[in-house]
Scaffold this motif. Structure first.
Motif, PDB file in Angstrom:
ATOM      1  N   ALA A   1       0.841  -1.206   0.000  1.00 18.39           N
ATOM      2  CA  ALA A   1       0.000   0.000   0.000  1.00 18.39           C
ATOM      3  C   ALA A   1       0.873   1.251   0.000  1.00 18.39           C
ATOM      4  O   ALA A   1       0.581   2.217  -0.719  1.00 18.39           O
ATOM      5  CB  ALA A   1      -0.926  -0.006   1.215  1.00 18.39           C
ATOM      6  N   LEU A   2       1.940   1.230   0.790  1.00 20.60           N
ATOM      7  CA  LEU A   2       2.858   2.374   0.827  1.00 20.60           C
ATOM      8  C   LEU A   2       3.572   2.548  -0.516  1.00 20.60           C
ATOM      9  O   LEU A   2       3.738   3.671  -1.000  1.00 20.60           O
ATOM     10  CB  LEU A   2       3.876   2.208   1.958  1.00 20.60           C
ATOM     11  N   ILE A   3       3.964   1.441  -1.116  1.00 16.50           N
ATOM     12  CA  ILE A   3       4.635   1.502  -2.424  1.00 16.50           C
ATOM     13  C   ILE A   3       3.686   2.070  -3.474  1.00 16.50           C
ATOM     14  O   ILE A   3       4.072   2.942  -4.263  1.00 16.50           O
ATOM     15  CB  ILE A   3       5.160   0.105  -2.838  1.00 16.50           C
ATOM     16  N   ASP A   4       2.437   1.608  -3.490  1.00 23.90           N
ATOM     17  CA  ASP A   4       1.457   2.108  -4.463  1.00 23.90           C
ATOM     18  C   ASP A   4       1.245   3.614  -4.315  1.00 23.90           C
ATOM     19  O   ASP A   4       1.193   4.337  -5.308  1.00 23.90           O
ATOM     20  CB  ASP A   4       0.116   1.392  -4.309  1.00 23.90           C
ATOM     21  N   LEU A   5       1.140   4.073  -3.082  1.00 18.57           N
ATOM     22  CA  LEU A   5       0.952   5.498  -2.848  1.00 18.57           C
ATOM     23  C   LEU A   5       2.183   6.283  -3.282  1.00 18.57           C
ATOM     24  O   LEU A   5       2.063   7.331  -3.928  1.00 18.57           O
ATOM     25  CB  LEU A   5       0.630   5.760  -1.373  1.00 18.57           C
TER      26      LEU A   5
ATOM     27  N   GLU B   1       4.244   5.444  -5.601  1.00 11.67           N
ATOM     28  CA  GLU B   1       4.257   5.432  -7.073  1.00 11.67           C
ATOM     29  C   GLU B   1       3.264   6.461  -7.632  1.00 11.67           C
ATOM     30  O   GLU B   1       3.537   7.108  -8.641  1.00 11.67           O
ATOM     31  CB  GLU B   1       3.933   4.029  -7.604  1.00 11.67           C
ATOM     32  N   LEU B   2       2.123   6.598  -6.988  1.00 14.10           N
ATOM     33  CA  LEU B   2       1.158   7.607  -7.412  1.00 14.10           C
ATOM     34  C   LEU B   2       1.781   8.999  -7.328  1.00 14.10           C
ATOM     35  O   LEU B   2       1.662   9.799  -8.256  1.00 14.10           O
ATOM     36  CB  LEU B   2      -0.110   7.542  -6.557  1.00 14.10           C
ATOM     37  N   TYR B   3       2.454   9.273  -6.229  1.00 13.78           N
ATOM     38  CA  TYR B   3       3.131  10.567  -6.073  1.00 13.78           C
ATOM     39  C   TYR B   3       4.156  10.773  -7.184  1.00 13.78           C
ATOM     40  O   TYR B   3       4.243  11.856  -7.764  1.00 13.78           O
ATOM     41  CB  TYR B   3       3.831  10.668  -4.721  1.00 13.78           C
ATOM     42  N   LYS B   4       4.924   9.719  -7.481  1.00 12.94           N
ATOM     43  CA  LYS B   4       5.935   9.822  -8.555  1.00 12.94           C
ATOM     44  C   LYS B   4       5.291  10.154  -9.893  1.00 12.94           C
ATOM     45  O   LYS B   4       5.824  10.923 -10.671  1.00 12.94           O
ATOM     46  CB  LYS B   4       6.725   8.513  -8.681  1.00 12.94           C
ATOM     47  N   ASP B   5       4.120   9.552 -10.141  1.00 14.86           N
ATOM     48  CA  ASP B   5       3.405   9.826 -11.391  1.00 14.86           C
ATOM     49  C   ASP B   5       3.071  11.317 -11.527  1.00 14.86           C
ATOM     50  O   ASP B   5       2.932  11.830 -12.632  1.00 14.86           O
ATOM     51  CB  ASP B   5       2.109   9.010 -11.479  1.00 14.86           C
ATOM     52  N   TYR B   6       2.924  11.989 -10.402  1.00 17.27           N
ATOM     53  CA  TYR B   6       2.621  13.422 -10.386  1.00 17.27           C
ATOM     54  C   TYR B   6       3.873  14.275 -10.194  1.00 17.27           C
ATOM     55  O   TYR B   6       3.780  15.480 -10.018  1.00 17.27           O
ATOM     56  CB  TYR B   6       1.603  13.744  -9.277  1.00 17.27           C
ATOM     57  N   GLY B   7       5.041  13.626 -10.196  1.00 18.70           N
ATOM     58  CA  GLY B   7       6.289  14.361 -10.079  1.00 18.70           C
ATOM     59  C   GLY B   7       6.678  14.744  -8.666  1.00 18.70           C
ATOM     60  O   GLY B   7       7.506  15.631  -8.463  1.00 18.70           O
ATOM     61  N   ILE B   8       6.096  14.075  -7.683  1.00 20.50           N
ATOM     62  CA  ILE B   8       6.400  14.378  -6.280  1.00 20.50           C
ATOM     63  C   ILE B   8       7.400  13.357  -5.761  1.00 20.50           C
ATOM     64  O   ILE B   8       7.220  12.148  -5.938  1.00 20.50           O
ATOM     65  CB  ILE B   8       5.133  14.320  -5.410  1.00 20.50           C
ATOM     66  N   THR B   9       8.430  13.854  -5.117  1.00 17.77           N
ATOM     67  CA  THR B   9       9.407  12.984  -4.486  1.00 17.77           C
ATOM     68  C   THR B   9       9.188  13.027  -2.980  1.00 17.77           C
ATOM     69  O   THR B   9       9.156  14.100  -2.379  1.00 17.77           O
ATOM     70  CB  THR B   9      10.842  13.451  -4.804  1.00 17.77           C
TER      71      THR B   9
ATOM     72  N   PRO C   1      -0.269  14.776   6.651  1.00 21.00           N
ATOM     73  CA  PRO C   1       0.112  16.073   6.073  1.00 21.00           C
ATOM     74  C   PRO C   1       0.665  15.956   4.647  1.00 21.00           C
ATOM     75  O   PRO C   1       0.385  16.815   3.809  1.00 21.00           O
ATOM     76  CB  PRO C   1       1.169  16.599   7.050  1.00 21.00           C
ATOM     77  N   LEU C   2       1.387  14.884   4.345  1.00 23.69           N
ATOM     78  CA  LEU C   2       1.883  14.669   2.985  1.00 23.69           C
ATOM     79  C   LEU C   2       0.728  14.322   2.042  1.00 23.69           C
ATOM     80  O   LEU C   2       0.666  14.827   0.911  1.00 23.69           O
ATOM     81  CB  LEU C   2       2.940  13.559   2.982  1.00 23.69           C
ATOM     82  N   VAL C   3      -0.190  13.508   2.492  1.00 27.68           N
ATOM     83  CA  VAL C   3      -1.376  13.159   1.702  1.00 27.68           C
ATOM     84  C   VAL C   3      -2.162  14.430   1.366  1.00 27.68           C
ATOM     85  O   VAL C   3      -2.597  14.628   0.222  1.00 27.68           O
ATOM     86  CB  VAL C   3      -2.261  12.139   2.473  1.00 27.68           C
ATOM     87  N   LEU C   4      -2.309  15.313   2.354  1.00 26.41           N
ATOM     88  CA  LEU C   4      -3.040  16.564   2.130  1.00 26.41           C
ATOM     89  C   LEU C   4      -2.276  17.509   1.210  1.00 26.41           C
ATOM     90  O   LEU C   4      -2.879  18.226   0.408  1.00 26.41           O
ATOM     91  CB  LEU C   4      -3.338  17.244   3.467  1.00 26.41           C
ATOM     92  N   GLU C   5      -0.962  17.505   1.315  1.00 23.06           N
ATOM     93  CA  GLU C   5      -0.126  18.303   0.426  1.00 23.06           C
ATOM     94  C   GLU C   5      -0.353  17.856  -1.023  1.00 23.06           C
ATOM     95  O   GLU C   5      -0.473  18.668  -1.940  1.00 23.06           O
ATOM     96  CB  GLU C   5       1.338  18.112   0.837  1.00 23.06           C
ATOM     97  N   PHE C   6      -0.429  16.548  -1.223  1.00 21.33           N
ATOM     98  CA  PHE C   6      -0.710  16.006  -2.549  1.00 21.33           C
ATOM     99  C   PHE C   6      -2.120  16.405  -2.997  1.00 21.33           C
ATOM    100  O   PHE C   6      -2.322  16.849  -4.132  1.00 21.33           O
ATOM    101  CB  PHE C   6      -0.553  14.483  -2.546  1.00 21.33           C
TER     102      PHE C   6
ATOM    103  N   GLU D   1     -11.042  15.869  -7.951  1.00 18.86           N
ATOM    104  CA  GLU D   1      -9.986  14.855  -7.890  1.00 18.86           C
ATOM    105  C   GLU D   1      -9.536  14.636  -6.451  1.00 18.86           C
ATOM    106  O   GLU D   1      -9.324  13.505  -6.030  1.00 18.86           O
ATOM    107  CB  GLU D   1      -8.763  15.322  -8.686  1.00 18.86           C
ATOM    108  N   ALA D   2      -9.371  15.713  -5.711  1.00 18.96           N
ATOM    109  CA  ALA D   2      -8.935  15.623  -4.315  1.00 18.96           C
ATOM    110  C   ALA D   2      -9.968  14.870  -3.485  1.00 18.96           C
ATOM    111  O   ALA D   2      -9.614  14.016  -2.669  1.00 18.96           O
ATOM    112  CB  ALA D   2      -8.686  17.008  -3.737  1.00 18.96           C
ATOM    113  N   THR D   3     -11.244  15.174  -3.701  1.00 18.93           N
ATOM    114  CA  THR D   3     -12.307  14.487  -2.970  1.00 18.93           C
ATOM    115  C   THR D   3     -12.278  12.996  -3.268  1.00 18.93           C
ATOM    116  O   THR D   3     -12.356  12.168  -2.353  1.00 18.93           O
ATOM    117  CB  THR D   3     -13.682  15.083  -3.327  1.00 18.93           C
ATOM    118  N   THR D   4     -12.136  12.648  -4.535  1.00 18.13           N
ATOM    119  CA  THR D   4     -12.086  11.239  -4.930  1.00 18.13           C
ATOM    120  C   THR D   4     -10.867  10.553  -4.327  1.00 18.13           C
ATOM    121  O   THR D   4     -10.967   9.450  -3.768  1.00 18.13           O
ATOM    122  CB  THR D   4     -12.073  11.115  -6.470  1.00 18.13           C
ATOM    123  N   PHE D   5      -9.709  11.205  -4.406  1.00 14.14           N
ATOM    124  CA  PHE D   5      -8.484  10.652  -3.837  1.00 14.14           C
ATOM    125  C   PHE D   5      -8.636  10.418  -2.331  1.00 14.14           C
ATOM    126  O   PHE D   5      -8.339   9.341  -1.825  1.00 14.14           O
ATOM    127  CB  PHE D   5      -7.305  11.600  -4.122  1.00 14.14           C
TER     128      PHE D   5
END
Length: 174
Positions: free
Chosen positions: A92-96, A98-106, A117-122, A130-134
């Motif tokens: 689950a952590l890896i999938d999340l 990878e999602l961040y990487k897809d959006y260019g977030i390291t 706080p990182l989830v909310l930053e994303f 999109e945010a509501t769905t995520f």
């Protein structure tokens, strides 16, 4: 500034930089048309507490609340899998991540991608729908976390209520 960006800052470990930016955060909350009055009241209460409490006391309270009380952990997958179940939590952590990487977030190497706080930053980077769905994917966890913090009477509970209320797909239908 997005409500998610503000919530991310307010739910992160309090430091001098946060305290120095409280007036700007208060202004952003006041100006925002995407934050309803009840949300503004909840956030302002925490801002008042942050502004009127010595930083060391805020930090001590934060650690007691989130780091030393597992049922208050801001690491969302902890509430689903616990700390010991790496077999499920790891993917689950890896999938999340990878999602961040897809959006260019390291993600910093010392941080897990499920830290709220990182989830909310994303979420702040996404369009509102999109945010509501995520965030709706974490609704059950947010409900448990909100309930736990409310029962404990922490000043952070109202912020989790805001996140939880925004993490529901019924919000998209409105």
């Amino acid at each position: 500034m997005s409500i998610y960006k503000i919530l991310s800052a307010l739910l992160d470990y309090p430091d001098r930089e946060l305290i120095d930016h409280l007036p700007e955060i208060r202004d952003e909350i006041g100006k925002s048309q995407n934050i309803d009055m009840a949300e503004k009241v909840s956030m302002r209460k925490l801002l008042d507490r942050l502004a009127n409490t010595p930083l060391i006391d805020l930090q001590e309270d934060y650690v007691k609340t989130f780091d030393l009380t597992p049922e208050h952990s801001l690491h969302l997958t902890h509430h689903l899998f616990g700390d010991d179940n790496d077999r499920n939590r790891g993917p689950a952590l890896i999938d999340l991540g990878e999602l961040y990487k897809d959006y260019g977030i390291t993600v910093a190497s010392n941080e897990l991608p499920d830290f709220l706080p990182l989830v909310l930053e994303f979420a702040a980077m996404l369009e509102d729908n999109e945010a509501t769905t995520f965030l709706s994917d974490a609704n059950k966890v947010l409900t448990v976390l909100t309930d736990n913090l409310t029962k404990a009477g922490t000043p952070y509970a109202p912020l989790l209520s805001i996140v939880k209320s925004r993490a529901t797909l019924t919000r998209l239908a409105a």
